[in-house]
Design an enzyme around this catalytic site. Structure first.
Site, PDB file in Angstrom:
ATOM      1  N   ASP A  59       0.878  -1.163   0.000  1.00 48.48           N
ATOM      2  CA  ASP A  59       0.000   0.000   0.000  1.00 48.48           C
ATOM      3  C   ASP A  59       0.920   1.218   0.000  1.00 48.48           C
ATOM      4  OD1 ASP A  59      -3.175   0.679   0.977  1.00 48.48           O
ATOM      5  OD2 ASP A  59      -1.680   2.279   0.983  1.00 48.48           O
ATOM      6  N   THR A 126       2.765  14.758 -14.978  1.00 47.83           N
ATOM      7  CA  THR A 126       1.592  14.905 -15.852  1.00 47.83           C
ATOM      8  C   THR A 126       1.428  16.308 -16.419  1.00 47.83           C
ATOM      9  OG1 THR A 126      -0.839  15.034 -15.803  1.00 47.83           O
ATOM     10  CG2 THR A 126       0.270  15.208 -13.698  1.00 47.83           C
ATOM     11  N   GLU A 128      -1.264  17.806 -16.432  1.00 45.93           N
ATOM     12  CA  GLU A 128      -2.183  18.523 -15.531  1.00 45.93           C
ATOM     13  C   GLU A 128      -1.440  19.572 -14.713  1.00 45.93           C
ATOM     14  OE1 GLU A 128      -5.561  18.537 -13.853  1.00 45.93           O
ATOM     15  OE2 GLU A 128      -5.905  18.269 -15.986  1.00 45.93           O
ATOM     16  N   TYR A 154      -5.308  16.913  -7.480  1.00 49.17           N
ATOM     17  CA  TYR A 154      -4.466  15.912  -8.160  1.00 49.17           C
ATOM     18  C   TYR A 154      -3.221  16.571  -8.755  1.00 49.17           C
ATOM     19  CZ  TYR A 154      -2.907  12.980 -12.095  1.00 49.17           C
ATOM     20  OH  TYR A 154      -2.144  12.273 -12.994  1.00 49.17           O
ATOM     21  N   LYS A 158       0.728  16.048  -7.849  1.00 52.95           N
ATOM     22  CA  LYS A 158       1.708  15.625  -8.858  1.00 52.95           C
ATOM     23  C   LYS A 158       2.857  16.632  -8.976  1.00 52.95           C
ATOM     24  CE  LYS A 158       0.414  11.647 -10.824  1.00 52.95           C
ATOM     25  NZ  LYS A 158       1.272  10.462 -10.874  1.00 52.95           N
TER      26      LYS A 158
HETATM   27  P1  NAP Z   1      -4.581   4.073 -13.580  1.00 49.56           P
HETATM   28  O1  NAP Z   1      -5.049   3.182 -14.680  1.00 49.56           O
HETATM   29  O2  NAP Z   1      -5.583   4.793 -12.758  1.00 49.56           O
HETATM   30  O3  NAP Z   1      -3.648   3.182 -12.612  1.00 49.56           O
HETATM   31  C1  NAP Z   1      -3.276   3.662 -11.326  1.00 49.56           C
HETATM   32  C2  NAP Z   1      -2.581   2.541 -10.559  1.00 49.56           C
HETATM   33  O4  NAP Z   1      -2.298   3.000  -9.212  1.00 49.56           O
HETATM   34  C3  NAP Z   1      -3.443   1.269 -10.398  1.00 49.56           C
HETATM   35  O5  NAP Z   1      -2.608   0.138 -10.484  1.00 49.56           O
HETATM   36  C4  NAP Z   1      -3.979   1.433  -8.977  1.00 49.56           C
HETATM   37  O6  NAP Z   1      -4.340   0.205  -8.373  1.00 49.56           O
HETATM   38  C5  NAP Z   1      -2.748   2.011  -8.275  1.00 49.56           C
HETATM   39  N1  NAP Z   1      -3.077   2.611  -6.970  1.00 49.56           N
HETATM   40  C6  NAP Z   1      -3.964   3.590  -6.712  1.00 49.56           C
HETATM   41  N2  NAP Z   1      -3.993   3.859  -5.392  1.00 49.56           N
HETATM   42  C7  NAP Z   1      -3.106   3.008  -4.783  1.00 49.56           C
HETATM   43  C8  NAP Z   1      -2.693   2.785  -3.431  1.00 49.56           C
HETATM   44  N3  NAP Z   1      -3.212   3.475  -2.409  1.00 49.56           N
HETATM   45  N4  NAP Z   1      -1.751   1.845  -3.180  1.00 49.56           N
HETATM   46  C9  NAP Z   1      -1.227   1.120  -4.199  1.00 49.56           C
HETATM   47  N5  NAP Z   1      -1.584   1.270  -5.503  1.00 49.56           N
HETATM   48  C10 NAP Z   1      -2.515   2.218  -5.791  1.00 49.56           C
HETATM   49  O7  NAP Z   1      -3.572   5.174 -14.146  1.00 49.56           O
HETATM   50  P2  NAP Z   1      -2.745   5.181 -15.533  1.00 49.56           P
HETATM   51  O8  NAP Z   1      -3.572   5.853 -16.576  1.00 49.56           O
HETATM   52  O9  NAP Z   1      -2.174   3.841 -15.766  1.00 49.56           O
HETATM   53  O10 NAP Z   1      -1.599   6.224 -15.180  1.00 49.56           O
HETATM   54  C11 NAP Z   1      -0.360   5.780 -14.598  1.00 49.56           C
HETATM   55  C12 NAP Z   1       0.294   6.957 -13.875  1.00 49.56           C
HETATM   56  O11 NAP Z   1       0.539   8.005 -14.813  1.00 49.56           O
HETATM   57  C13 NAP Z   1      -0.548   7.589 -12.782  1.00 49.56           C
HETATM   58  O12 NAP Z   1       0.333   8.038 -11.768  1.00 49.56           O
HETATM   59  C14 NAP Z   1      -1.211   8.774 -13.457  1.00 49.56           C
HETATM   60  O13 NAP Z   1      -1.541   9.764 -12.505  1.00 49.56           O
HETATM   61  C15 NAP Z   1      -0.095   9.204 -14.392  1.00 49.56           C
HETATM   62  N6  NAP Z   1      -0.517   9.869 -15.632  1.00 49.56           N
HETATM   63  C16 NAP Z   1      -1.456   9.306 -16.426  1.00 49.56           C
HETATM   64  C17 NAP Z   1      -1.804   9.929 -17.620  1.00 49.56           C
HETATM   65  C18 NAP Z   1      -2.828   9.338 -18.542  1.00 49.56           C
HETATM   66  O14 NAP Z   1      -3.323  10.063 -19.394  1.00 49.56           O
HETATM   67  N7  NAP Z   1      -3.139   8.050 -18.426  1.00 49.56           N
HETATM   68  C19 NAP Z   1      -1.160  11.125 -17.990  1.00 49.56           C
HETATM   69  C20 NAP Z   1      -0.175  11.650 -17.161  1.00 49.56           C
HETATM   70  C21 NAP Z   1       0.137  11.010 -15.988  1.00 49.56           C
HETATM   71  P3  NAP Z   1      -5.836  -0.428  -8.576  1.00 49.56           P
HETATM   72  O15 NAP Z   1      -5.801  -1.111  -9.910  1.00 49.56           O
HETATM   73  O16 NAP Z   1      -5.938  -1.357  -7.439  1.00 49.56           O
HETATM   74  O17 NAP Z   1      -6.806   0.707  -8.547  1.00 49.56           O
HETATM   75  N1  GDD Z   2     -13.982  11.823 -16.739  1.00 51.26           N
HETATM   76  C1  GDD Z   2     -14.889  12.618 -17.342  1.00 51.26           C
HETATM   77  N2  GDD Z   2     -16.185  12.238 -17.347  1.00 51.26           N
HETATM   78  N3  GDD Z   2     -14.468  13.758 -17.932  1.00 51.26           N
HETATM   79  C2  GDD Z   2     -15.384  14.520 -18.565  1.00 51.26           C
HETATM   80  C3  GDD Z   2     -16.732  14.182 -18.613  1.00 51.26           C
HETATM   81  C4  GDD Z   2     -17.167  12.974 -17.975  1.00 51.26           C
HETATM   82  O1  GDD Z   2     -18.346  12.622 -17.965  1.00 51.26           O
HETATM   83  N4  GDD Z   2     -17.378  15.137 -19.326  1.00 51.26           N
HETATM   84  C5  GDD Z   2     -16.464  16.034 -19.702  1.00 51.26           C
HETATM   85  N5  GDD Z   2     -15.244  15.675 -19.247  1.00 51.26           N
HETATM   86  C6  GDD Z   2     -13.995  16.433 -19.410  1.00 51.26           C
HETATM   87  C7  GDD Z   2     -13.273  16.721 -18.098  1.00 51.26           C
HETATM   88  O2  GDD Z   2     -13.915  17.794 -17.391  1.00 51.26           O
HETATM   89  C8  GDD Z   2     -11.883  17.050 -18.624  1.00 51.26           C
HETATM   90  O3  GDD Z   2     -11.844  18.393 -19.032  1.00 51.26           O
HETATM   91  C9  GDD Z   2     -11.736  16.153 -19.849  1.00 51.26           C
HETATM   92  O4  GDD Z   2     -13.056  15.674 -20.147  1.00 51.26           O
HETATM   93  C10 GDD Z   2     -10.797  14.962 -19.647  1.00 51.26           C
HETATM   94  O5  GDD Z   2     -11.169  14.302 -18.449  1.00 51.26           O
HETATM   95  P1  GDD Z   2     -10.523  12.893 -18.042  1.00 51.26           P
HETATM   96  O6  GDD Z   2     -10.663  11.914 -19.131  1.00 51.26           O
HETATM   97  O7  GDD Z   2     -11.096  12.534 -16.696  1.00 51.26           O
HETATM   98  O8  GDD Z   2      -8.963  13.206 -17.948  1.00 51.26           O
HETATM   99  P2  GDD Z   2      -8.157  14.409 -17.270  1.00 51.26           P
HETATM  100  O9  GDD Z   2      -7.612  15.257 -18.384  1.00 51.26           O
HETATM  101  O10 GDD Z   2      -8.930  15.074 -16.218  1.00 51.26           O
HETATM  102  O11 GDD Z   2      -6.956  13.635 -16.560  1.00 51.26           O
HETATM  103  C11 GDD Z   2      -6.259  12.580 -17.232  1.00 51.26           C
HETATM  104  O12 GDD Z   2      -5.141  13.096 -17.915  1.00 51.26           O
HETATM  105  C12 GDD Z   2      -4.129  13.676 -17.070  1.00 51.26           C
HETATM  106  C13 GDD Z   2      -3.026  14.192 -17.998  1.00 51.26           C
HETATM  107  O13 GDD Z   2      -3.368  15.452 -18.484  1.00 51.26           O
HETATM  108  C14 GDD Z   2      -5.849  11.546 -16.158  1.00 51.26           C
HETATM  109  O14 GDD Z   2      -5.342  10.403 -16.794  1.00 51.26           O
HETATM  110  C15 GDD Z   2      -4.770  12.086 -15.239  1.00 51.26           C
HETATM  111  O15 GDD Z   2      -4.299  11.033 -14.385  1.00 51.26           O
HETATM  112  C16 GDD Z   2      -3.624  12.602 -16.108  1.00 51.26           C
HETATM  113  O16 GDD Z   2      -2.598  13.144 -15.291  1.00 51.26           O
END
Ligand code: NAP
Ligand code: GDD
Length: 353
Positions: A59, A126, A128, A154, A158
């Site tokens: 954890d 990220t 963000e 968030y 980060k």
């Molecule tokens: P994700 O699918 O939400 O995966 C997050 C991982 O973190 C999962 O394995 C989750 O476990 C684990 N986790 C959450 N809380 C935890 C805790 N308390 N202890 C241990 N493990 C925990 O995210 P992702 O899209 O693969 O993204 C990977 C990383 O890149 C994240 O740090 C995210 O913030 C960052 N990031 C993502 C994006 C994007 O667009 N995808 C962009 C920029 C940065 P469970 O499966 O058990 O929930």
């Molecule tokens: N999730 C979600 N659900 N987003 C919505 C919705 C909805 O019903 N309707 C509109 N949106 C808009 C959100 O307000 C946001 O502006 C955009 O869609 C993208 O939302 P998400 O897909 O939730 O992603 P995010 O941009 O907030 O965050 C993701 O990207 C980041 C990198 O820029 C996550 O993966 C973060 O972990 C990551 O860091």
């Protein structure tokens, strides 16, 4: 002997794709997971790597469990991906997000400093973190030198994580890099994120399983890339001579509305018949526009995106239609029958006692 890697968050989208990439490169892969009431290994099963990775229960709020994970895996490379990663949820649980998404990075770096200071460390930063800068600069692609102005708990967590990684790099000479990744998506994306939510609902509407798609802010613009390509950049960053920080993006911004229109078009449906705006999905603050400049990564890592917006939407919508069609024919999926890994793939501290 091949290299050893430890991935925190191996059950997430990026963790699963990265594990596959590293296995294909001959790595011995260890991944951390957290104990849940229902096992959550469907992505590893989906990629057919469930029995190939070694799993360690931890954890992120428990420093001792992180130390044990490093002692068990003895990694050459640590990829820290685990986080509370959903921006919307960070407004509901700002303190827990600060702890897990922010402070945990220090727990891991401290543990690396004590147990394996030679290990290379990747921090999942990220786009963000740029927050309002994406608006104030008039939509110009953001690079590593742009100012961070986070707009969510968030993003603030980060940003802390980003700086602590730089501090350990400069102060303790840990090989720590920040991957400043813009949004990246895939059929393995969590269902609550907007791209997969849209693709999934559109497929269900197409097959008569749903009647509408409810979304929040349609005007937000994001730079959406393809996750399997983005995990390649993580590996490349750790193969460099010197640690540094890199923006990874496609260089194109599209609105949520454009994603909706394209997704319905691919399914042969008219979006206006099904889309409803729902206040529940609006955020107290929402980053209006994010687009990234990946030229440093291209120059230094030789990385560039191949899958762009139209292709990404097509991959996601077609895969959901395929999944739901198979489900209607009675096929089972990994998430229908939660599974535990075979015992010789789980590593606990008891094995070291
Ligand atoms: P994700 O699918 O939400 O995966 C997050 C991982 O973190 C999962 O394995 C989750 O476990 C684990 N986790 C959450 N809380 C935890 C805790 N308390 N202890 C241990 N493990 C925990 O995210 P992702 O899209 O693969 O993204 C990977 C990383 O890149 C994240 O740090 C995210 O913030 C960052 N990031 C993502 C994006 C994007 O667009 N995808 C962009 C920029 C940065 P469970 O499966 O058990 O929930
Ligand atoms: N999730 C979600 N659900 N987003 C919505 C919705 C909805 O019903 N309707 C509109 N949106 C808009 C959100 O307000 C946001 O502006 C955009 O869609 C993208 O939302 P998400 O897909 O939730 O992603 P995010 O941009 O907030 O965050 C993701 O990207 C980041 C990198 O820029 C996550 O993966 C973060 O972990 C990551 O860091």
């Amino acid at each position: 002997m091949g290299k050893r890697a430890l991935i925190t968050g191996i059950t997430g989208q990026d963790g699963a794709y990265l594990a596959k990439l590293l296995l294909d490169k001959g790595y011995e892969v260890y991944g951390t997971y957290r104990r849940l009431s229902t096992p959550n290994f469907w992505r590893l099963e989906y990629l057919n790597i469930f029995d190939k990775v070694n799993l360690i229960p931890i954890d992120l709020s428990d420093h001792g469990s992180i130390v044990e994970a490093l002692k068990i895996s003895e990694p050459d490379e640590v990829y820290h991906l685990a986080a509370q990663s959903f921006v919307e949820a960070s407004f509901e649980t700002p303190v827990a997000t600060g702890d897990i998404t922010g402070l945990s990075t220090t727990r891991i770096l401290e543990a690396i400093r004590q147990v394996c200071p030679e290990a290379k460390f990747y921090n999942a930063a990220t786009s963000e973190m740029f927050g309002k800068t994406g608006l104030l600069n008039g939509g110009k692609p953001l690079n590593e030198n742009d100012v961070f102005r986070p707009m969510s708990p968030y993003a603030a967590a980060k940003l802390y994580s980003y700086w602590i990684s730089r501090i350990y790099r400069e102060g303790y000479k840990i090989f720590a890099v920040n991957g400043i990744l813009f949004n990246h998506e895939s059929p393995l994306r969590g269902l609550e994120f907007v791209t997969r939510k849209i693709a999934n609902e559109v497929a269900k509407i197409k097959l008569g399983l749903s009647k509408e798609l409810r979304l929040g802010n349609l005007d937000a613009k994001r730079d959406w890339g393809y996750a399997p390509e983005y995990v390649e950049s993580m590996w490349l960053m750790l193969q460099q001579e010197e640690p540094d920080d890199y923006v990874i993006a496609t260089g194109e911004a599209h609105s949520v509305k454009e994603f909706v229109e394209k997704a319905f078009e691919i399914a042969g449906l008219n979006w206006e018949d099904y889309l409803r705006v729902d206040k529940r999905f609006m955020r107290p603050l929402d980053v209006p526009c994010l687009v990234g400049d990946f030229s440093k990564a291209e120059h230094m890592l030789g990385w560039r995106p191949r899958v762009k917006f139209d292709k990404l939407v097509e991959i996601m919508v077609k895969e959901e239609i395929n999944r739901w069609s198979r489900w209607l024919r009675g096929e089972k999926f990994p998430w229908d029958a939660p599974n535990y890994p075979s015992e010789n793939k789980i590593f606990t501290r008891a094995l070291r006692m």
